[in-house]
Design a protein around this motif. Structure first.
Motif, short mmCIF file in Angstrom:
data_model
loop_
_atom_site.label_atom_id
_atom_site.label_comp_id
_atom_site.label_asym_id
_atom_site.label_seq_id
_atom_site.Cartn_x
_atom_site.Cartn_y
_atom_site.Cartn_z
N TYR A 119 0.76 -1.28 -0.12
CA TYR A 119 0.11 0.15 -0.41
C TYR A 119 1.17 1.16 0.13
O TYR A 119 2.01 1.72 0.38
CB TYR A 119 -1.05 0.28 1.36
N GLN B 4 -8.18 -1.39 -3.34
CA GLN B 4 -8.37 -1.85 -2.15
C GLN B 4 -7.83 -0.51 -1.39
O GLN B 4 -6.59 0.46 -1.73
CB GLN B 4 -7.55 -3.28 -1.68
N GLN B 5 -8.19 -0.24 -0.17
CA GLN B 5 -8.06 0.47 0.83
C GLN B 5 -7.22 0.21 1.85
O GLN B 5 -7.44 -0.91 2.47
CB GLN B 5 -8.89 2.00 1.14
N PHE B 6 -6.32 0.31 2.83
CA PHE B 6 -5.36 -0.27 3.49
C PHE B 6 -5.71 0.97 4.82
O PHE B 6 -4.92 2.65 4.99
CB PHE B 6 -4.37 -0.23 3.46
N ASP B 7 -5.99 1.06 6.13
CA ASP B 7 -5.57 1.82 7.15
C ASP B 7 -4.50 1.03 7.91
O ASP B 7 -5.49 0.17 9.10
CB ASP B 7 -6.75 1.69 8.28
N GLN C 201 -11.80 -2.95 5.52
CA GLN C 201 -11.88 -3.52 4.00
C GLN C 201 -12.80 -3.10 3.15
O GLN C 201 -13.40 -3.07 1.86
CB GLN C 201 -11.71 -5.24 4.28
N LYS D 107 -2.50 4.70 1.57
CA LYS D 107 -3.14 3.62 1.78
C LYS D 107 -3.84 2.85 0.31
O LYS D 107 -4.93 2.17 0.83
CB LYS D 107 -4.95 3.91 2.63
#
Lengths: 150, 274
Positions: free
Chosen positions: A97, B34-37, B27, A101
């Motif tokens: 990522y 895709q996003q990621f935190d 998710q 993000k």
């Protein structure tokens, strides 16, 4: 009759010894083996001009447990990451990522004891690698993550 | 007692549920890419940082132009010392110089550096594990096999760091990385300053690595942390970090020059006789 019993005993001893040796070999699956598989994954990339770094990450992780690594990448290079395991019957998840993000992984592949991905970093900076290994047979899994660039 | 356990269990269950919901939400927002935190990351963080070798940055600089790498080579004029901290920093520095020499495709310089690697490894008591790599560097230099030399410099540094870590000298191992990073970064700033562009300057956006080095020094034993050179490096890294963090809209030529000056000054401190 006596000879036959003795030969049966000898055969049994041999089978037992072989079993113990095999079990020992399997139970000694280590992070080195995991790195070996990661390097196997790297081989076709090397043929395409990737330079493999000698440093790598490794460890043992619970099945299904996600792990996160921060890594510096430079815009202009193409990167490949190779995740290997010493354990059998493992499925992989391996993603990268960016700082927004957003997933930037391309060309994800997995086969047997390893998985690979490629990344073209859109900017120079810190990226987040997220991965997990899942096995139905074992709870603790050895892993190694290596990378290369070109 | 029972009530307290029940209460603790309830709190734990609620926290787990909240954590899971947060992770699921992270998710669920993904449509397409895709996003990621990271803050909602439901897993463990691997603290180990793999520091890039200088040639990772040099290869980009080569793609952006054709720097005169011979101009970037610095004479190795290292003092004799028994100070292991300085020896470790010098080792990293010399290996990084090796990467510059490979980029310059300078056979004789690579050989000089290979011999310097053996001398430093001897002083550090690690020559047995380093000699095969140093010999491989000298052999590959004769064949002008730059790819193999690059690999051997990387292996040499890893071997030394691994040996130090096996001897419980983790702090020294980190000094090898720091010396290498400082020399590599000094070269990058020098190339970028000579032919400035935003793309080239962006290669200096490495705050995570600088933070890693600062945090590594903070975790070192007091004798190492108070070593005059290490103490100077801490101050210098803070200056470099502020330049990197200040480059929100990109690096200016001045900020690149400042980072370079700081690196050079720290490298001079490492090379100083006392």
């Amino acid at each position: 009759m006596y000879l036959s019993t003795r030969s049966i005993l000898q055969s049994a001893a041999l089978v037992a010894a072989a079993f113990i040796t095999l079990s020992a070999a399997l139970s000694h699956a280590t992070v080195d083996d995991a790195h070996g598989f990661a390097m196997e994954a790297a081989m076709p990339f090397v043929e395409q001009g990737f330079i493999v770094r000698e440093d790598y990450w490794n460890g043992e992780v619970k099945t299904g447990q996600k792990l996160m690594i921060k890594h510096q990448m430079f815009k202009g290079n193409e990167y490949a990451f190779w995740l290997g395991t010493a354990n059998e019957g493992v499925t992989f998840e391996l993603k990268v990522y960016d700082e927004n993000k957003k997933e930037i992984t391309i060309d994800a592949k997995s086969s047997g004891a390893f998985a690979s991905i490629r990344v073209n970093p859109p900017k120079t900076g810190t990226y987040t690698i997220v991965f997990s290994l899942t096995s139905k047979k074992e709870t603790g899994l050895y892993w190694a993550l290596a990378y290369g660039y070109r | 007692m029972k009530r307290s356990s029940l209460y603790q269990m309830a709190v734990l269950t609620a926290a787990t549920a909240l954590f899971t919901i947060t992770a699921l939400c992270a998710q669920a927002t993904s449509t397409g890419a895709q996003q990621f935190d990271p803050l909602a990351f439901p897993g463990n963080v691997v603290d180990d940082v793999v520091v890039p070798v200088p040639s990772e940055v040099f290869s980009v600089l080569d793609k952006l132009g054709e720097p005169n790498w011979r101009q970037e080579l610095r004479k190795l004029d290292l003092p004799k010392t028994a100070d292991r901290t300085k020896l470790a920093l010098m080792f990293g520095m010399v290996v990084a110089e090796g990467f510059v020499a490979v980029q310059a495709e300078d056979k004789e310089e690579v050989k000089d550096i290979g011999r310097e690697v053996i001398d430093l490894a001897t002083a550090l008591g690690l020559v047995k594990s380093v000699r095969p790599h140093a010999q491989a560097i000298l052999d590959a230099a004769d064949k002008e096999d730059w790819k193999s030399i690059r690999k051997e410099f990387d292996l040499t540094q890893k071997t030394v760091r691994d040996s130090m870590e096996q001897m419980k000298d983790v702090d020294l191992s980190q000094c090898v990385s720091m010396g290498g990073w400082l020399r590599g970064t000094a070269s990058v700033t020098s190339v970028v300053t000579k032919n400035f562009s935003a793309d080239r300057a962006e290669l200096l956006n490495q705050p995570m690595l600088v933070e890693h080095f600062i945090s590594t020094i903070n975790k070192m034993g007091s004798s190492m942390k108070e070593h005059v050179v290490v103490s100077d490096i801490t101050k210098g890294l803070a200056t470099i970090l502020s330049r990197m963090e200040g480059a929100v809209d990109g690096f200016s030529k001045d900020s690149v020059r400042d980072i370079g000056k700081t690196c050079d000054s720290l490298l001079n401190g490492i090379k100083a006789a006392k």
